[in-house]
Every structure is written in C-alpha cells, then in structure tokens.
Motif scaffolding. Structure first.
Motif, PDB file in Angstrom:
ATOM      1  N   SER A 189       0.777  -1.114   0.051  1.00  0.00           N
ATOM      2  CA  SER A 189       0.081   0.115   0.043  1.00  0.00           C
ATOM      3  C   SER A 189       0.836   1.273   0.081  1.00  0.00           C
ATOM      4  CB  SER A 189      -1.033   0.058   1.055  1.00  0.00           C
ATOM      5  OG  SER A 189      -1.789   1.297   1.163  1.00  0.00           O
ATOM      6  N   GLY A 190       0.356   2.223  -0.858  1.00  0.00           N
ATOM      7  CA  GLY A 190       1.159   3.366  -0.804  1.00  0.00           C
ATOM      8  C   GLY A 190       2.286   3.607  -1.601  1.00  0.00           C
ATOM      9  N   ILE A 191       2.637   2.376  -2.167  1.00  0.00           N
ATOM     10  CA  ILE A 191       3.925   2.380  -3.183  1.00  0.00           C
ATOM     11  C   ILE A 191       3.529   1.998  -4.517  1.00  0.00           C
ATOM     12  CG2 ILE A 191       6.172   1.339  -3.535  1.00  0.00           C
ATOM     13  CD1 ILE A 191       6.271   0.708  -0.545  1.00  0.00           C
ATOM     14  N   PRO A 262      -0.488  -3.797   3.942  1.00  0.00           N
ATOM     15  CA  PRO A 262      -0.381  -2.355   4.565  1.00  0.00           C
ATOM     16  C   PRO A 262       0.964  -1.689   4.711  1.00  0.00           C
ATOM     17  CG  PRO A 262      -0.793  -3.878   6.354  1.00  0.00           C
ATOM     18  CD  PRO A 262      -0.996  -4.641   4.798  1.00  0.00           C
ATOM     19  N   GLN A 263       2.077  -2.329   4.774  1.00  0.00           N
ATOM     20  CA  GLN A 263       3.178  -2.064   4.868  1.00  0.00           C
ATOM     21  C   GLN A 263       4.264  -3.147   4.150  1.00  0.00           C
ATOM     22  OE1 GLN A 263       4.360  -1.209   8.849  1.00  0.00           O
ATOM     23  NE2 GLN A 263       4.785  -3.426   9.619  1.00  0.00           N
ATOM     24  N   LYS A 285       7.133   3.920   4.841  1.00  0.00           N
ATOM     25  CA  LYS A 285       8.038   5.056   5.833  1.00  0.00           C
ATOM     26  C   LYS A 285       7.928   4.489   7.215  1.00  0.00           C
ATOM     27  CE  LYS A 285       6.845   8.995   2.961  1.00  0.00           C
ATOM     28  NZ  LYS A 285       6.388  10.494   3.190  1.00  0.00           N
ATOM     29  N   SER A 286       6.790   3.445   7.475  1.00  0.00           N
ATOM     30  CA  SER A 286       6.775   3.280   9.002  1.00  0.00           C
ATOM     31  C   SER A 286       7.665   1.927   9.394  1.00  0.00           C
ATOM     32  CB  SER A 286       5.506   2.658   9.492  1.00  0.00           C
ATOM     33  OG  SER A 286       5.020   1.771   8.433  1.00  0.00           O
ATOM     34  N   LEU A 310      18.473   1.155   3.674  1.00  0.00           N
ATOM     35  CA  LEU A 310      17.279   1.429   3.260  1.00  0.00           C
ATOM     36  C   LEU A 310      16.553   2.262   4.448  1.00  0.00           C
ATOM     37  CD1 LEU A 310      15.117   1.311   0.989  1.00  0.00           C
ATOM     38  CD2 LEU A 310      14.406  -0.670   2.124  1.00  0.00           C
ATOM     39  N   ASP A 311      16.468   3.523   3.890  1.00  0.00           N
ATOM     40  CA  ASP A 311      15.705   4.456   4.883  1.00  0.00           C
ATOM     41  C   ASP A 311      14.315   4.383   4.091  1.00  0.00           C
ATOM     42  OD1 ASP A 311      14.676   6.111   6.686  1.00  0.00           O
ATOM     43  OD2 ASP A 311      16.180   7.641   6.496  1.00  0.00           O
ATOM     44  N   GLU A 312      14.037   4.935   3.121  1.00  0.00           N
ATOM     45  CA  GLU A 312      12.954   5.122   2.241  1.00  0.00           C
ATOM     46  C   GLU A 312      12.637   4.435   0.972  1.00  0.00           C
ATOM     47  OE1 GLU A 312       9.588   8.116   0.918  1.00  0.00           O
ATOM     48  OE2 GLU A 312      11.224   8.777   2.345  1.00  0.00           O
ATOM     49  N   LYS A 313      13.919   4.948   0.077  1.00  0.00           N
ATOM     50  CA  LYS A 313      14.151   4.446  -1.231  1.00  0.00           C
ATOM     51  C   LYS A 313      15.789   4.428  -1.549  1.00  0.00           C
ATOM     52  CE  LYS A 313      11.512   7.362  -3.033  1.00  0.00           C
ATOM     53  NZ  LYS A 313      10.915   8.319  -3.835  1.00  0.00           N
ATOM     54  N   LEU A 314      15.956   3.356  -2.274  1.00  0.00           N
ATOM     55  CA  LEU A 314      17.340   3.267  -2.700  1.00  0.00           C
ATOM     56  C   LEU A 314      17.569   2.498  -4.200  1.00  0.00           C
ATOM     57  CD1 LEU A 314      20.365   2.720  -1.218  1.00  0.00           C
ATOM     58  CD2 LEU A 314      19.809   0.490  -1.046  1.00  0.00           C
TER      59      LEU A 314
END
Length: 790
Positions: A189-191, A262-263, A285-286, A310-314
């Motif tokens: 979700s969200g990606i 969801p994640q 992000k979570s 990896l923090d958010e995107k790589l």
C-alpha cells in the motif's frame, strides 16, 4: 569459467551503490562475511550436482519413412554450457506420440560432449507426430520434474501427406486462464507497484485482451496486452480500498488482485542494459531503517551481492560484465538475511556466437555446386573456434510448428519450468520489442518457475538420485551353485566382437564375480554386438548374467516427468505449403531394409553367430539318414532293411517330408530294430533340433552372453558432380542436400563447405547451430533457390 566454489572471487568485490534518500547521495561497501553467507545459500545447493543438459539438432523437421533421420546431440554442462565429458552414453528413443510407443531405442557414444547419430525410419511407422528423446546419466535422474531433451518431428509415408500444414490460427477464443503477477512478489500500500498479467485459452495459447482496473468499483485505468496475451500496468494501491479487473469481452467476470499489504518493501527494475541492471528498492515509511542486500545469481552461480542502508528508497546498480547470457535471479534480503522480494531478469543477450553463413549466390541450377562460407565471432567481433552442426534441406520438410533452437533450449526452456509460447520471438533481432516482451515473460512465469531458484534446488536435492550409468554390471558365477562345488578363486571374462581384427579385452572380476562393461567395451562393439565368455573350464560350468535394462528404467521414469516443449507460434492465416510451379517428385523408388526372419525368430544378424550355427550343425552327432528306395519323393527315415536301399542314402533335410516305418504297436522303427517286421508307414516332417537353434539356444550352447555396443556411426551420402556425372540419367531425389554435425571453425572463426544440389528445383533452407569452448551459443539460417532451365 570461474569456479563455483570460489565465492569470494566472484562476489566479494567492492560494489558501488547509489543510495538515494530524497536529495542525499552516499556510498556503501559490502561486508565479506554476510556476502559469503548469502552466496552460500544458493551455491551450496549446486556444489556437488554436476549436471548436464542435452539438446538435439536434427537434419530437418519433417521426414518420410524409408529414409535416415540424422541428428546431433549436444551434452553441455548445465551451469557453464561448456561441452561436458561427464557422460559417455546417450540413450536415444523415438516415440510415437499418439500411442506413446517406443519404436526405436539405441545407445550412442558421447565424444567430448557431442553425439553424431542417425537412425533408419522403417516403412512400418505410421504417419504422425513423433518425439526424439535423449537421456544420459547426468541429465536424466530421479527427482527431475521437467524433461527438455527432446525434439518433436513429423514422420510421413509421403510428403504429400503434409502438403497443407495445419497451423493454429489467431482467432478469438474464450479465456480459460487469466493471472496477475506482482513484480517482486508483494503489493504494498502507498507504493507504486507494477502488475503483470497473462491470458490463455484452454489449449494454453495466448489470447489478446483489453480491460480496465477498478478501484471500489470505479474504473481508474485502461490496459491491453502487448505481446502473446501478456502485458502490465502500474498504479499505487491503497490497502483500505478494493480492486478488481474486468476484461472488455468478459465484463461479468471480476478478477481479483493479489493481497495488498499495508506495509512492506518493493523491488522494481528500472533499467537493464549491457553494463548494469538498475533497481529501485522502496519501503513503507513506518518501517525502520535497515541494511538490505541484493544478490544476483544465474544458473546457481552468484555473481554479485550489493549491500546498502534502506531508509525510504534506494537505487542499486548491479554490474553485468561477468554474468553470462541468460536468466538471472535477483533476490532482496532484509537485515536478518531473509528473502523479501525476488525478480527474474534476462541479461547480456549480446553475449553469444554471431554465426554468419553465406552461400556464394542465391540461385543455382540443378546438380550445381554450392559453396558456403561460415564466420563465427563473439560479441566483441573477435573470431571464435566453435563446434557447429549444419543441415540443408528442401523447405517443404521444415516443421513450421517447431520454434525450438539451441538458444531457446538452453536459455529459456531448460531454465524455466513450464511451457513457453514461441520462444524464438525473443531472439529474433527483427522484433524491436523483444526485450520488453522477454521481461513480460519472466514476470508472468514467476521466479518459482526458475529452475535454479533456491526452493526448487532444495526440492531437487531432496529427491535427486541417478539411475542411469555409463557402465553395465555383470556377474560371473556357477550355473548350479551347491556346497560340493568349489568356486574359482580367480574369475576371468573375455569381451570380443565378431570382427577378429578388432581388439578384445580380458579382465578379472572382483572376488564376488562382479565386473563392469564400460564405454570402451561398447566402443569395441560399435555397429554390432559384444560377446562375453567366461575363461574357465567346462566343469564346473560358470555362466555370466548381465544387468542391462536402462531403457526399462527410462520408460518407467519418463511417465513421472512433465514434457517441457515450446508451443508453436500462432499464424494470421493458414499456411499453404504446396509448391507452386516447383517440381514434384512422386513415386520415388527407395530400397527397403532387408530383415531376415523365421518362424522360430532365428535372426542371425551377426556373422559370428552364423559361424557358431555352422559349428553346432557339424558337432550335432546326428546319425539319421534316409534311403531313396521309395523314390526321391518318398525318402524313408532310418530304414533298417539294409538290402532294400543298397547304400542309396543321404542325410535328411531339415523340414522335408519323410516316411517312417511303424512297428506292431505303431511305434516308429529305426536302426535300433534291424530285420524287424513293420506294419505300415507314416509321413512326418523331419526336424533336427541342432538345425533350429535360436539365438538364445546358440548362445547357451557355447556359454556366451551377447549385448549391443554403441549404435554405429554412418557417413552422410554426398553426391559429387563433374563434367561427366552431371549428365548421369539416374535421377537425384535428395531432399536433404547436406548434413554435417561436426564443423569446427579455425582460429580465424572460419569454415568452408561445398555440396551439390539435387534434381529437385525448389527453395532450400540451411540451419546452422553450435557452441564454443567457452559456452557461447549461436544460431543462423540461410536460403537459396534451385531451378531447372526449361
């Protein structure tokens, strides 16, 4: 080829990663210990398997009965695709598809990874579809799921039976299967996610489709298939919403999408060129920042492992310089070294043999010489020494339903479980969309269908067991063992053939009488039979027992495997294969194969058995005679009235009608009853038991065991025309002008061959395939026309 055991040499080098977090850029270095552990996860599963893959090239695709089927076998290492020396025997069968009946099976010699073979197509074969299948000890084993070492052929009584080739045509059909596949494995979700799809009919053939993606029953995206019923769409899902797909022509059917998490973390391919494969890794992000690892492996060999935070995107660029052509599996691991996403990509299609075959002109007269020049180079245009096979044949004998070649076999069919539609499309440089189409194939085929996937390798290892062998086990022991009979302390066996000029072998068994017949012995028996004889006194009698049932084992095992053969390409219209104004050669006269049989299956195929048969007759001890007193048409068997025949006697002939004298109680009188009265006569057919020995009886009499050696090689017939023979009135009906399975280019990558046209004036096709010593594969074809001046 680099050793698959030297993980650090292949993997553990500095890999530069582009780490992108909004506008921040930094670099990271791999940890050698973690890289070792991740590499070992797959390489340990292939370390001791040493498997081969077999490919069959035939001289053409359609054959008529009463002609030879020529083939070349490629036995290549499954990982490096280098010609293999592991196996020495290729077990070959010809199977009638309709009945699944084996109509031919023989053993052929594998020499340095290649087989030069042929078989005769008897006129007793029915017209229809056949499968030529090949097995070796290192390519066919217990636990194998998909079988690829085969070639589909059409065998006809006459080529006129195939004048109109029925080819499946492209038409609208009901969809029997519509599947969707998420890139990397999971929808998050969200990606932004990429979803691939594939539509098939009930026959497994592709169906062209259009449709809409719905979110909460509201259409948000139109899409259509772009190649062979496959396509993809990109969107950003929301786990709180519901999604489904409806196809334009099937609006009442809703196709649900995979679960939306969801994640999670998503792996996406950004680009794939000759130098790098670039991936984007995106997470929710979570999820906390963590180390991630990206492994690229091809055919069970790990070529690189990248590590990043990896923090958010790589964004990760994986170098492809050392990776061979073919399917590669890219696996994303989290900080706990757990796989969380996987993706198949196809790399380095340019790493191949560039085979160029050029005839000296495009049109020839009948019986004219054709000069063919062959040039082989690699992707850097450097000359390559290659082992090639070449067939040149009348286009009428081309199987248009078969899209298999050496590239599709090794790079796709043997790397992916499941059937592939029209694999030749992905290697035809005329198809400008072939790279995008191939990526769709890998997305919809799925990484679990990759033969070298960890899950598949683990399952294969659990059931792996070889059951074919390059040697045949024998046992020398007493015919009637008992406590009073003393066994030989040293048991010796002689192996020889009917040809006294050929070498023989004499060897000692082990203490239990066990011995092996190996490839060297089978070579001795090429084109005929091997004979095994105990080198021992007649008493006590020692006999040989042979355990030679590879084809029985093969027949049992092949019922458990799935045939993996490409589906043929759909055509826009049916193909009419009739020659238009070309010459039709009907009622061709061919020589029938000569087979000698008898009522008792007394088939002496070997001159050695014929010699033994003659010896058995001479040593029969038969004292029977007939007298001719009653005339030549009524010979009397063993007549006891000496004064009656006055020596006018001869030896009885096996199977002739003779007269016997009957005693008082109707018993038959003979020489043991001199001067007795007789009470009548009777006619019987004379039988001499020593005159009718079967092969088995003859071998038993001389205490021999007989077994087949390698099926012998045969030279392909090549007509040669000069100023005198070109006017020979004997017609030349050859539809296969040339077959040569062992063309080897020189250090300049070049080879030349010459051959002569026949009296058939039509279009001819040449197909050339081969492999280099470095495992590069190549394929080319060419055409020319033969005409006759009117």
């Amino acid at each position: 080829m680099q050793s698959k055991h030297s993980v650090s040499k292949i993997v553990l080098r500095f890999i530069q990663l582009l780490f992108c977090l909004f506008t921040a850029v930094t670099y990271s270095q791999t940890s050698e210990g973690i890289a070792d552990a991740i590499a070992e996860k797959v390489q340990v599963l292939t370390r001791n398997q040493n498997l081969d893959n077999v490919y069959l090239q035939t001289s053409k695709g359609i054959y008529e009965t009463k002609e030879d089927l020529w083939f070349k076998g490629y036995v290549l290492d499954a990982q490096s695709l280098i010609p293999s020396n592991r196996s020495k025997i290729l077990f070959v069968q010809l199977i009638e598809d309709e009945s699944d009946k084996v109509v031919w099976e023989e053993k052929y010699e594998i020499e340095n990874g290649f087989v030069d073979g042929h078989l005769y197509l008897n006129d007793s074969l029915k017209s229809g579809s056949y499968t030529l299948a090949a097995y070796s000890a290192t390519s066919f084993y217990k636990g194998i799921k998909n079988f690829n070492a085969l070639r589909k052929l059409q065998i006809l009584k006459n080529i006129d039976d195939n004048t109109k080739v029925v080819i499946p045509t492209a038409k609208k059909e009901d969809i029997a299967s519509f599947e969707v596949f998420t890139e990397g494995g999971n929808m998050v979700s969200g990606i932004q996610n990429r979803i691939a799809f594939k539509a098939l009919n009930a026959k497994g053939l592709p169906v062209t489709i259009t449709g809409k993606l719905y979110e909460n029953d509201i259409p948000i995206l139109d899409f259509k298939s772009t190649h062979a019923g496959m396509g993809s769409l990109i969107f950003k899902p929301n786990s709180n919403h519901k999604y489904h797909i409806e196809l334009t022509d099937y609006k009442n059917v809703k196709h649900q999408l995979p679960q939306i998490h969801p994640q999670g973390t998503v792996l996406q391919l950004v680009s794939n060129d000759n130098d790098f494969a670039t991936f984007k890794v995106v997470k929710t992000k979570s999820i906390n920042k963590e180390n991630i690892y990206l492994r690229l492996q091809s055919r069970g060999i790990v070529y690189s492992i990248a590590m990043g935070v990896l923090d958010e995107k790589l964004t990760v660029k994986i170098p492809l310089k050392d990776v061979p052509q073919g399917i590669a599996e890219v696996t994303l691991f989290n900080g706990n070294i757990e796989p969380i996403a996987e993706r198949l990509i196809y790399v380095n299609q340019q790493k191949k043999l560039n085979v160029l075959a050029i005839v000296d002109k495009s049109d020839y007269q009948i019986r004219e010489k054709v000069s063919l020049k062959i040039k082989v180079t690699d992707q850097k245009n450097q000359p390559v020494v290659a082992h090639l096979g070449l067939g040149v044949f009348d286009q009428l004998y081309q199987n248009k339903l078969d899209s298999k070649n050496i590239l599709t076999h090794y790079y796709l069919s043997t790397a992916l479980n499941g059937t592939i539609y029209d694999p030749g499309y992905y290697f035809n440089e005329k198809n400008t969309d072939r790279h995008q189409a191939l990526d769709l194939l890998l997305l919809t085929q799925g990484w679990r269908r990759y033969v070298w996937n960890e899950h598949n390798l683990t399952e294969r290892n659990a059931h792996f067991q070889t059951f074919l062998s390059d040697s045949i086990v024998g046992l020398l022991g007493l015919e009637n063992p008992n406590k009073k009979t003393v066994e030989l302390t040293s048991k010796v066996v002689m192996v020889f053939t009917a040809d006294p000029l050929k070498e023989k072998d004499i060897f000692t068994t082990d203490s239990n009488g066990v011995f092996s017949i190996n490839s060297t012995h089978l070579k001795i028996g090429e084109r005929g039979y091997l004979y095994l004889k105990p080198m021992a006194a007649e008493k006590p009698k020692h006999v040989i027992n042979i355990k030679d049932n590879p084809f029985a084992n093969i027949n049992s095992a092949r019922k458990e495997v799935t045939i993996n053969y490409p589906l043929s390409k759909l055509q826009d219209k049916a193909v009419d294969n009739m020659r238009e104004t070309w010459m039709r050669l009907n009622d061709i006269q061919k020589l029938d194969e000569v087979v000698i049989t008898s009522n008792k299956k007394k088939v002496f195929r070997d001159k050695y058995l014929g010699t033994l048969d003659s010896l058995a007759r001479l040593d029969s001890g038969n004292m029977d005679f007939v007298c001719l007193a009653g005339g030549p048409k009524r010979p009397i068997l063993n007549c006891f009235m000496r004064n009656h025949h006055d020596g006018n006697t001869r030896t009885p002939k096996d199977g002739e009608m003779v007269v016997v004298l009957l005693g008082k109680n109707k018993e038959i009188l003979g020489t043991d009853y001199p001067q007795q009265a007789y009470y009548g006569t009777r006619e019987i057919i004379y039988k001499d038991s020593n005159q009718n020995l079967t092969e088995a009886e003859l071998l038993r009499k001389f205490n021999l065991k007989m077994m087949k050696g390698y099926y012998g090689k045969r030279e392909f017939y090549q007509a040669v025309y000069d100023e005198v023979t070109i006017t020979d009135p004997l017609p030349d009906y050859r539809n296969t002008l040339f077959w040569k399975p062992n063309i080897i280019t020189d250090t300049n990558g070049e080879a030349s061959v010459d051959f002569y046209c026949s009296d058939i004036n039509t279009n001819f096709t040449g197909i050339i395939e081969g492999v280099s010593g470095e495992g590069l594969l190549g394929f080319d074809n060419f055409e020319f026309r033969v005409k006759k001046d009117r």
